[in-house]
Design a protein around this motif. Sequence first.
Motif, PDB file in Angstrom:
ATOM      1  N   ILE A  39       0.842  -1.206   0.000  1.00 58.22           N
ATOM      2  CA  ILE A  39       0.000   0.000   0.000  1.00 58.22           C
ATOM      3  C   ILE A  39       0.871   1.247   0.000  1.00 58.22           C
ATOM      4  O   ILE A  39       0.629   2.206  -0.750  1.00 58.22           O
ATOM      5  CB  ILE A  39      -0.943  -0.005   1.225  1.00 58.22           C
ATOM      6  CG1 ILE A  39      -2.043  -1.061   1.045  1.00 58.22           C
ATOM      7  CG2 ILE A  39      -1.559   1.380   1.434  1.00 58.22           C
ATOM      8  CD1 ILE A  39      -2.950  -1.213   2.256  1.00 58.22           C
ATOM      9  N   SER A  77      -2.041  10.530   2.795  1.00 60.86           N
ATOM     10  CA  SER A  77      -2.479   9.540   1.798  1.00 60.86           C
ATOM     11  C   SER A  77      -2.305   8.112   2.296  1.00 60.86           C
ATOM     12  O   SER A  77      -3.155   7.251   2.043  1.00 60.86           O
ATOM     13  CB  SER A  77      -1.695   9.740   0.497  1.00 60.86           C
ATOM     14  OG  SER A  77      -1.952  11.016  -0.054  1.00 60.86           O
ATOM     15  N   LYS A 113      -2.342   7.143   5.433  1.00 58.94           N
ATOM     16  CA  LYS A 113      -3.390   6.924   6.453  1.00 58.94           C
ATOM     17  C   LYS A 113      -4.715   6.577   5.784  1.00 58.94           C
ATOM     18  O   LYS A 113      -5.417   5.617   6.184  1.00 58.94           O
ATOM     19  CB  LYS A 113      -3.536   8.203   7.290  1.00 58.94           C
ATOM     20  CG  LYS A 113      -4.816   8.328   8.119  1.00 58.94           C
ATOM     21  CD  LYS A 113      -4.949   7.238   9.173  1.00 58.94           C
ATOM     22  CE  LYS A 113      -6.076   7.545  10.175  1.00 58.94           C
ATOM     23  NZ  LYS A 113      -7.427   7.513   9.596  1.00 58.94           N
ATOM     24  N   GLU A 114      -5.095   7.299   4.747  1.00 57.41           N
ATOM     25  CA  GLU A 114      -6.350   7.036   4.051  1.00 57.41           C
ATOM     26  C   GLU A 114      -6.312   5.678   3.344  1.00 57.41           C
ATOM     27  O   GLU A 114      -7.314   4.943   3.336  1.00 57.41           O
ATOM     28  CB  GLU A 114      -6.616   8.150   3.044  1.00 57.41           C
ATOM     29  CG  GLU A 114      -6.909   9.505   3.701  1.00 57.41           C
ATOM     30  CD  GLU A 114      -7.003  10.631   2.697  1.00 57.41           C
ATOM     31  OE1 GLU A 114      -6.588  10.417   1.528  1.00 57.41           O
ATOM     32  OE2 GLU A 114      -7.479  11.733   3.058  1.00 57.41           O
ATOM     33  N   ALA A 115      -5.146   5.342   2.755  1.00 61.61           N
ATOM     34  CA  ALA A 115      -5.010   4.057   2.066  1.00 61.61           C
ATOM     35  C   ALA A 115      -5.062   2.893   3.051  1.00 61.61           C
ATOM     36  O   ALA A 115      -5.619   1.830   2.746  1.00 61.61           O
ATOM     37  CB  ALA A 115      -3.704   4.031   1.273  1.00 61.61           C
ATOM     38  N   ASP A 151      -6.745   2.899   5.868  1.00 61.66           N
ATOM     39  CA  ASP A 151      -8.147   2.777   6.261  1.00 61.66           C
ATOM     40  C   ASP A 151      -8.943   2.013   5.204  1.00 61.66           C
ATOM     41  O   ASP A 151      -9.750   1.137   5.529  1.00 61.66           O
ATOM     42  CB  ASP A 151      -8.766   4.165   6.457  1.00 61.66           C
ATOM     43  CG  ASP A 151      -8.206   4.887   7.679  1.00 61.66           C
ATOM     44  OD1 ASP A 151      -7.596   4.211   8.527  1.00 61.66           O
ATOM     45  OD2 ASP A 151      -8.354   6.129   7.762  1.00 61.66           O
ATOM     46  N   ALA A 152      -8.684   2.354   3.944  1.00 63.46           N
ATOM     47  CA  ALA A 152      -9.405   1.678   2.848  1.00 63.46           C
ATOM     48  C   ALA A 152      -8.995   0.221   2.720  1.00 63.46           C
ATOM     49  O   ALA A 152      -9.797  -0.632   2.303  1.00 63.46           O
ATOM     50  CB  ALA A 152      -9.141   2.413   1.536  1.00 63.46           C
ATOM     51  N   GLY A 153      -7.753  -0.090   3.059  1.00 63.29           N
ATOM     52  CA  GLY A 153      -7.249  -1.462   2.914  1.00 63.29           C
ATOM     53  C   GLY A 153      -7.386  -2.305   4.159  1.00 63.29           C
ATOM     54  O   GLY A 153      -6.904  -3.455   4.187  1.00 63.29           O
ATOM     55  N   GLY A 154      -8.013  -1.779   5.196  1.00 58.24           N
ATOM     56  CA  GLY A 154      -8.223  -2.570   6.407  1.00 58.24           C
ATOM     57  C   GLY A 154      -6.990  -2.698   7.274  1.00 58.24           C
ATOM     58  O   GLY A 154      -6.924  -3.606   8.116  1.00 58.24           O
ATOM     59  N   SER A 185      -4.825  -1.270  10.290  1.00 54.49           N
ATOM     60  CA  SER A 185      -5.053  -0.380  11.434  1.00 54.49           C
ATOM     61  C   SER A 185      -3.743   0.181  11.961  1.00 54.49           C
ATOM     62  O   SER A 185      -2.706  -0.488  11.940  1.00 54.49           O
ATOM     63  CB  SER A 185      -5.787  -1.133  12.556  1.00 54.49           C
ATOM     64  OG  SER A 185      -5.032  -2.265  12.963  1.00 54.49           O
TER      65      SER A 185
END
Length: 268
Positions: free
Chosen positions: A192, A244, A246-248, A250-253, A255
């Motif tokens: 990621i 970016s 951090k957002e990726a 979150d989207a990829g599960g 933590s």
Amino acid sequence: MENAMDQAAAYMPLVINAVKAVIVLVIGWLLAGILSGVTRRRIVSHPRIDDTIGGFAASIVRWLVLLVTVIAVMQLFGIEATSLVAVLGAGTLAVGLALQGTLSDIAAGVMLIIFRPYKIGQFVDIGGTSGTVKDLNLFVTELVTPDNVQIIMPNGKAWGTVVTNFSAHETRRLDLTFGIDYGDDADKATQIILDVASADERVHKDPEAWVRVTNLGDSSVDLGVRLWCDAGDYWELKFHMLKSVKEAFDAGGISIPYPHTVEIKKAG
């Protein structure tokens, strides 16, 4: 009455010389400013000469013109240049001791111009003081902090301490660390981060982006990231990557762990 006229006549040459001295001082002061400005502009406009040299040379021209002006004023009062040189020669030790700090600043200024550890416009840290170099003259280095605060530093201090130049090279390496939970897939998190980096044109392809597990912390697996970019893109790229990734995550599960507080109550 005759006595008063004689006294007035006796003082007249002194008054005339005083008026001439004021005129010479004013002209010398204005000429020093004009010539130093012309010198700076001529040097700065030359494509092969560093801007730093322009400010330093302008400072030298200004002080030389002022020195000549002072000598000219002294001659108006009957002090010959040869006598002045003799007096200065005799008082060299006393003047040197009194102005040793100033003289060391001048010597340091010359060394800074010769070796040029920093130039005008570069962001530096000089002995723990950070800022963008705005000017370098015979005596001081002027810095401006990111929040637009002026810092004046004597050249002697600047030359005698550690200088960290963040703008010396065209490229810089951006180092980041992202922590993930022990239950998450480290390879997935690594990919990621690499995907986010490769999608940003500011990240150089050579050297390629580097992501590795660098530490097993108390509550997280730490992934170290090394990216190369242009020096001017450093801070904006850093802020962009933090947001970016951090957002990726979150989207990829994936933590990002954070400290937890556990409250323990003793029974009874």
